[in-house]
Design a protein around this motif. Structure first.
Motif, mmCIF file in Angstrom:
data_model
loop_
_atom_site.group_PDB
_atom_site.id
_atom_site.type_symbol
_atom_site.label_atom_id
_atom_site.label_comp_id
_atom_site.label_asym_id
_atom_site.label_seq_id
_atom_site.Cartn_x
_atom_site.Cartn_y
_atom_site.Cartn_z
ATOM 1 N N LEU A 28 -7.435 7.218 14.420
ATOM 2 C CA LEU A 28 -6.910 6.697 13.340
ATOM 3 C C LEU A 28 -5.939 5.431 13.925
ATOM 4 O O LEU A 28 -5.201 5.723 14.926
ATOM 5 C CB LEU A 28 -6.094 7.652 13.031
ATOM 6 N N ILE A 29 -5.852 4.725 12.932
ATOM 7 C CA ILE A 29 -4.839 3.624 13.249
ATOM 8 C C ILE A 29 -3.786 3.740 12.146
ATOM 9 O O ILE A 29 -4.074 3.680 10.940
ATOM 10 C CB ILE A 29 -5.508 2.123 13.018
ATOM 11 N N VAL A 30 -2.493 3.687 12.269
ATOM 12 C CA VAL A 30 -1.477 3.685 11.519
ATOM 13 C C VAL A 30 -0.859 2.508 11.310
ATOM 14 O O VAL A 30 -0.179 2.168 12.394
ATOM 15 C CB VAL A 30 -0.310 4.809 11.820
ATOM 16 N N VAL A 31 -0.721 2.002 10.242
ATOM 17 C CA VAL A 31 0.276 0.561 10.096
ATOM 18 C C VAL A 31 1.231 1.105 8.942
ATOM 19 O O VAL A 31 1.135 1.714 7.892
ATOM 20 C CB VAL A 31 -0.862 -0.351 9.747
ATOM 21 N N PRO A 32 2.508 0.343 9.334
ATOM 22 C CA PRO A 32 3.609 0.638 8.291
ATOM 23 C C PRO A 32 3.340 -0.517 7.192
ATOM 24 O O PRO A 32 2.646 -1.609 7.313
ATOM 25 C CB PRO A 32 4.812 0.212 9.249
ATOM 26 N N PHE A 33 3.723 0.146 5.950
ATOM 27 C CA PHE A 33 3.749 -0.865 4.714
ATOM 28 C C PHE A 33 4.527 -2.261 4.971
ATOM 29 O O PHE A 33 5.622 -2.224 5.564
ATOM 30 C CB PHE A 33 4.286 0.136 3.450
ATOM 31 N N ASP B 146 -7.894 -1.920 -11.472
ATOM 32 C CA ASP B 146 -7.463 -3.258 -11.990
ATOM 33 C C ASP B 146 -5.806 -3.320 -12.245
ATOM 34 O O ASP B 146 -5.326 -4.685 -12.416
ATOM 35 C CB ASP B 146 -8.178 -3.543 -13.312
ATOM 36 N N TRP B 147 -5.289 -2.464 -12.193
ATOM 37 C CA TRP B 147 -3.705 -2.406 -12.335
ATOM 38 C C TRP B 147 -2.868 -2.414 -11.061
ATOM 39 O O TRP B 147 -1.747 -2.227 -11.075
ATOM 40 C CB TRP B 147 -3.104 -1.389 -13.276
ATOM 41 N N THR B 148 -3.354 -2.568 -9.888
ATOM 42 C CA THR B 148 -2.938 -2.028 -8.595
ATOM 43 C C THR B 148 -2.339 -3.415 -8.180
ATOM 44 O O THR B 148 -3.049 -4.519 -8.284
ATOM 45 C CB THR B 148 -3.650 -1.703 -7.602
ATOM 46 N N ASP B 149 -0.936 -3.483 -7.902
ATOM 47 C CA ASP B 149 -0.297 -4.526 -7.197
ATOM 48 C C ASP B 149 -0.404 -4.682 -5.695
ATOM 49 O O ASP B 149 -0.377 -5.621 -5.284
ATOM 50 C CB ASP B 149 1.310 -4.205 -7.551
ATOM 51 N N CYS B 150 -0.723 -3.302 -5.151
ATOM 52 C CA CYS B 150 -0.801 -3.334 -3.640
ATOM 53 C C CYS B 150 -2.326 -2.694 -3.337
ATOM 54 O O CYS B 150 -2.495 -1.731 -3.222
ATOM 55 C CB CYS B 150 0.125 -2.762 -2.891
ATOM 56 N N ASP C 115 19.357 0.996 -2.754
ATOM 57 C CA ASP C 115 19.143 1.434 -4.390
ATOM 58 C C ASP C 115 17.821 2.475 -4.536
ATOM 59 O O ASP C 115 17.559 2.729 -5.608
ATOM 60 C CB ASP C 115 19.290 0.542 -5.271
ATOM 61 N N GLY C 116 16.944 2.356 -3.501
ATOM 62 C CA GLY C 116 15.686 2.908 -3.596
ATOM 63 C C GLY C 116 14.392 2.238 -3.807
ATOM 64 O O GLY C 116 13.220 2.795 -3.690
ATOM 65 N N GLY C 117 14.700 0.922 -4.112
ATOM 66 C CA GLY C 117 13.578 0.093 -4.378
ATOM 67 C C GLY C 117 13.023 -0.432 -3.223
ATOM 68 O O GLY C 117 13.491 0.068 -2.113
ATOM 69 N N MET C 118 12.126 -1.188 -3.329
ATOM 70 C CA MET C 118 11.112 -1.682 -2.254
ATOM 71 C C MET C 118 11.171 -3.220 -2.148
ATOM 72 O O MET C 118 11.027 -3.878 -2.953
ATOM 73 C CB MET C 118 9.664 -1.245 -2.372
ATOM 74 N N GLU C 119 11.586 -3.814 -0.962
ATOM 75 C CA GLU C 119 11.501 -5.160 -0.842
ATOM 76 C C GLU C 119 10.620 -5.558 0.252
ATOM 77 O O GLU C 119 10.422 -4.832 1.338
ATOM 78 C CB GLU C 119 12.908 -5.536 -0.571
ATOM 79 N N PRO C 120 10.002 -6.600 0.103
ATOM 80 C CA PRO C 120 8.967 -7.235 1.190
ATOM 81 C C PRO C 120 9.579 -7.693 2.514
ATOM 82 O O PRO C 120 10.731 -8.350 2.380
ATOM 83 C CB PRO C 120 8.030 -8.212 0.552
ATOM 84 N N ILE C 121 8.921 -7.116 3.725
ATOM 85 C CA ILE C 121 9.569 -7.630 4.769
ATOM 86 C C ILE C 121 8.906 -9.016 5.210
ATOM 87 O O ILE C 121 9.745 -9.922 5.828
ATOM 88 C CB ILE C 121 9.345 -6.810 6.176
ATOM 89 N N ASN C 122 7.601 -9.194 5.304
ATOM 90 C CA ASN C 122 7.013 -10.172 5.509
ATOM 91 C C ASN C 122 5.726 -10.383 4.958
ATOM 92 O O ASN C 122 4.921 -9.333 5.205
ATOM 93 C CB ASN C 122 6.772 -10.535 7.082
ATOM 94 N N THR C 123 5.354 -11.470 4.326
ATOM 95 C CA THR C 123 4.025 -11.279 3.415
ATOM 96 C C THR C 123 3.009 -11.367 4.403
ATOM 97 O O THR C 123 1.658 -10.881 4.187
ATOM 98 C CB THR C 123 3.960 -12.710 2.595
ATOM 99 N N ALA D 98 -4.476 4.410 8.339
ATOM 100 C CA ALA D 98 -3.666 5.038 7.568
ATOM 101 C C ALA D 98 -2.484 4.086 7.358
ATOM 102 O O ALA D 98 -2.107 3.425 7.922
ATOM 103 C CB ALA D 98 -3.133 6.261 7.822
ATOM 104 N N VAL D 99 -1.877 3.765 5.887
ATOM 105 C CA VAL D 99 -0.945 2.950 5.612
ATOM 106 C C VAL D 99 0.276 4.027 5.469
ATOM 107 O O VAL D 99 0.083 4.444 4.497
ATOM 108 C CB VAL D 99 -1.080 1.811 4.504
ATOM 109 N N PHE D 100 1.398 3.751 6.027
ATOM 110 C CA PHE D 100 2.458 4.574 5.723
ATOM 111 C C PHE D 100 3.533 3.978 5.169
ATOM 112 O O PHE D 100 4.061 2.914 5.512
ATOM 113 C CB PHE D 100 2.852 5.215 7.159
ATOM 114 N N VAL D 101 3.846 4.515 3.834
ATOM 115 C CA VAL D 101 5.158 3.985 3.244
ATOM 116 C C VAL D 101 6.369 5.016 3.417
ATOM 117 O O VAL D 101 6.249 6.059 2.897
ATOM 118 C CB VAL D 101 4.999 3.933 1.928
ATOM 119 N N ASP D 102 7.311 4.529 4.189
ATOM 120 C CA ASP D 102 8.479 5.491 4.443
ATOM 121 C C ASP D 102 9.643 5.325 3.318
ATOM 122 O O ASP D 102 9.978 4.362 3.344
ATOM 123 C CB ASP D 102 9.109 5.133 5.950
ATOM 124 N N ARG D 103 9.730 6.563 2.725
ATOM 125 C CA ARG D 103 10.988 6.291 1.546
ATOM 126 C C ARG D 103 11.803 7.516 1.871
ATOM 127 O O ARG D 103 12.081 7.992 0.829
ATOM 128 C CB ARG D 103 10.359 6.162 0.262
#
Length: 768
Positions: free
Chosen positions: A494-499, A683-687, A506-514, A532-537
């Motif tokens: 298993l390879i784990v990569v951070p989002f 078709d509606w996914t942003d990521c 404020d709980g939102g999400m902002e990009p670190i590096n495109t 596995a892509v891990f989104v830590d919130r």
């Protein structure tokens, strides 16, 4: 280009030569100071015996062959020059290995974390240090014109200068570093004083009779690791590397007069000496490598790597020309042959290594093929120190124990920008010393020791986890190749990569590096194992980490990715402090049919069973049945079925789920959506890297703020997921494709009694 009259007079007029040479020499002085700052003297102690022996052989053989051959042909190639100085200069130029150029080649050929890369880096560092000692000796001999006492005076004065730097200047630097508060940089005034010391050290060694660059290099060598070195590199590196140092290469190009190469015999003999010395270095490296049971191809590739020429050799040749030890013809010949040799290194090494790379297959390329009670090999990618608590929290959720340990390869991803300081990180990857004994890196990549220390601390305080820290330095465009090659070499499941986005206040999400987004997508497409892509919130927050219990929810729609997510979840079922809820989504028509489990199985259509969808449905039921058997009697594990008509009801149902869960686990199911329930969401996914369900969970429109783990199963090309062997099921081979329904019916009938006694709600094992 400077030989063209019009261009030369316009760009390089004669009156500008003195200014160019002065600026180039100043750039060279500060560049060698930076090389000294970035070089760790302790690497010689930490290098293994193999690297030491290869460095010695790779330097001694070409030096001896070069000087011996030059001595034989001295009347043809060293006319009217100091014979001893010429032999020394030529020997040093032939035996040196360019550490900065070698580091760049290893980064571009994806060999940084390989055995051959680590050995080459250690040997090159040792080789460079020895080359400077020989160069100082050659300069001392070239400076004196006859008196042996004068030569001895120069050498003793040089030794005294080195001792003064190490025993007087270095303690002062340590005192200055101790006075600097942790996390803060030293003042600009102190930086100016240190940089002024570079020119002073150059003046001292120049007055002694040794070249000024030697003084700058030794002065840089005594700068200790820490705030002092980081501040110097940050303030000086760009100015020197981008503005001043290219002038040195421009001057070297202007000095290289190809028209002076008139004597064919002399040029031919110099080329012969160079070729013989290069062959000697290759043969010596192969022989030493063979003593350590290294394959011939790898030994040959290592020999070519040790023949990398670069800036150090250019410095040696330029100093030799300034001291009139090398004439214009010898200088031009050596420069051109060195450029040709270096240009051959990359293609030759790439061909040899790819040809000799043993693609040893391993079976456990995904979690479904692995036993939950066996060791899990995981490759955790870290972009910034902020990713470390996230990975550690995820490891805690995975429930590592002595019976089911987790071996983590913590890979720090550093972007290769071509700057010299990025190469410094190779010092640690080039040796195999314990983490605690490593010296902190002196560069803008100084976050690496903090990252590794955090993993080391977690390893010491938790049972069942072993961590091996690694670093890769590569451009983001090709970094996925480093990750994939390392995963295959280490037999990772298993390879784990951070989002690529991080949570804001404020709980939102902002990009670190495109670029990280592109990197994650490339890893998902090219990985030799599951990803596995891990989104830590909030999972790594202190509130969650210190809580006595944690709640995890798995959303199961079916398909290989969801089965992989279920396999990961089964690693945590033995931990009572983790409450696991599995929510399975099924089409509403199955609920309306009202068929019992047994009748549903027996009414299973034969035509559908032989299709890819039928095979996958059977695999889904097998995975859920195993989950059911393993979770019997555990009241902290829950199973729920949700019947929905379409994608809209899927979204509505997810919104109405219990919001108290800290982590949601879902399958990616992006390339091949498992059911029609999620197909419409693609078709509606942003990521896209999160898949349709993962994208919904992290979207700003979603009411809950939860951490999400999106898992993609590795499926070999040309294989159907339902036919893959699962070690946990105890099968020796793939299911017989000619009798899939009969095999499934046998398994289903054998477990009907177990289904009725389970504390978990029985689930539908067939469909109409």
């Amino acid at each position: 280009m400077g030989r063209a009259k019009v261009f030369g007079n316009m760009v390089f007029p004669v009156r500008s030569f003195m200014t160019l040479e002065t600026a180039a020499h100043l750039g060279l002085l500060y560049f060698l100071f930076l090389v000294g700052v970035q070089m760790d003297v302790a690497v010689i102690r930490r290098s293994g015996k193999k690297a030491l022996v290869i460095a010695a052989a790779g330097m001694a053989l070409p030096f001896c062959i070069g000087t011996a051959t030059s001595f034989v042909f001295r009347h043809q190639i060293s006319k009217n020059v100091h014979q001893a100085a010429f032999l020394l200069f030529l020997g040093v130029a032939l035996s040196v290995t360019a550490f900065p150029v070698l580091a760049r080649i290893l980064a571009e050929t994806k060999l940084l974390n390989s055995d051959i890369g680590r050995i080459a880096m250690s040997a090159a560092i040792i080789n460079d240090m020895c080359a400077w000692v020989l160069l100082a000796l050659a300069i001392a001999i070239a400076e004196v014109e006859g008196s042996a006492f004068s030569s001895l005076y120069v050498l003793l004065s040089g030794v005294a200068f080195v001792l003064m730097c190490f025993f007087v200047v270095r303690p002062i630097m340590w005192w200055l570093m101790r006075r600097t508060p942790e996390g803060q940089s030293i003042s600009d005034g102190h930086v100016c004083l240190i940089l002024a010391g570079v020119t002073f050290a150059g003046v001292v060694t120049d007055a002694i009779g040794i070249h000024s660059v030697f003084g700058a290099f030794v002065y840089g060598l005594v700068i200790p690791n820490g705030a002092v070195s980081v501040a110097i590199i940050e303030k000086l590196e760009d100015f020197v590397m981008i503005l001043l140092l290219p002038l040195f290469f421009a001057i070297s190009g202007l000095r290289t007069n190809v028209a002076e190469m008139k004597d064919i015999l002399t040029v031919g003999l110099l080329v012969l000496v160079f070729v013989l010395a290069s062959i000697g270095k290759i043969v010596g490296t192969i022989l030493i490598a063979s003593l350590y049971n290294t394959p011939f191809n790898e030994g040959l590739a290592l020999g070519f790597l040790m023949n990398t020429r670069g800036l150090i050799e250019m410095i040696v040749l330029n100093i030799g020309r300034d001291k009139q030890v090398l004439d214009d013809q010898s200088f031009a010949t050596m420069v051109l042959v060195s450029v040709l040799m270096t240009s051959l290194v990359t293609p030759v090494v790439t061909t040899l290594h790819r040809g000799s790379r043993r693609l040893v297959g391993y079976k456990r390329r995904n979690l479904q093929l692995s036993n939950p009670d066996s060791e899990l090999r995981m490759l955790a990618c870290v972009n910034t120190p902020r990713n470390v608590p996230s990975i550690i929290s995820l490891l805690g959720i995975a429930n590592p124990t002595k019976r089911s340990p987790i071996f983590v390869y913590a890979l720090h991803l550093v972007e290769l920008t071509g700057r010299a300081s990025n190469m410094l990180i190779l010092h640690s990857s080039a040796n195999s010393t314990p983490l605690s004994s490593r010296t902190p890196h002196k560069s803008n990549t100084s976050s690496s020791p903090h990252i590794f220390s955090a993993f080391e601390s977690y390893e010491q305080h938790s049972g069942g986890v072993s961590v091996q820290p690694l670093t890769t330095v590569s451009p983001y465009s090709t970094m996925h190749e480093d990750v994939c090659v390392l995963a295959e070499d280490k037999h990772v499941s298993l390879i784990v990569v951070p989002f690529h986005k991080q949570q804001t206040v404020d709980g939102g999400m902002e990009p670190i590096n495109t670029s990280i987004k592109t990197l994650n997508e490339n890893i998902l497409n090219k990985a030799p194992c599951s990803v596995a892509v891990f989104v830590d919130r909030g999972l790594s927050s202190s509130t969650v980490r210190l809580a006595t219990s944690r709640r995890v929810m798995l959303l199961f729609f079916g398909g290989p990715d969801d089965c992989e997510a279920l396999a990961f979840s089964m690693r945590m079922i033995d931990n009572p402090s983790i409450s696991l809820t599995v929510v399975r989504f099924l089409p509403l028509e199955e609920h309306q049919s009202g068929a019992s489990s047994s009748s549903a199985v027996n009414n299973y259509p034969m035509t559908n069973a032989n299709s890819a969808e039928g095979q996958q449905r059977i695999q889904d039921e097998e995975c859920l049945h195993e989950f059911h058997l393993r979770t019997m009697g555990r009241d902290y594990v829950h199973y729920i079925e949700k019947f929905v008509r379409n994608s809209e009801e899927v979204i509505s149902t997810i919104r109405n789920l219990d919001s108290r869960h800290e982590l949601f686990i879902v399958g990616r199911s992006y390339k091949n959506p498992s059911t029609d329930l999620t197909a419409g969401l693609k078709d509606w996914t942003d990521c896209p890297e999160l898949g349709p369900i993962g994208d919904i969970l992290v979207s700003s429109d979603f009411s809950m703020v939860v951490s999400v783990l999106v898992i993609q199963q590795y499926v070999p090309e040309g294989h159907q997921p339902a036919l893959m062997t699962t070690a946990r099921h105890g099968m020796e081979g793939p299911m017989n494709s000619n009798q899939p329904v009969q095999q499934y019916l046998n398994n289903a009938n054998a477990r009907m009694s177990n289904l009725s006694t389970s504390p978990i709600a029985p689930f539908n094992v067939g469909w109409n």
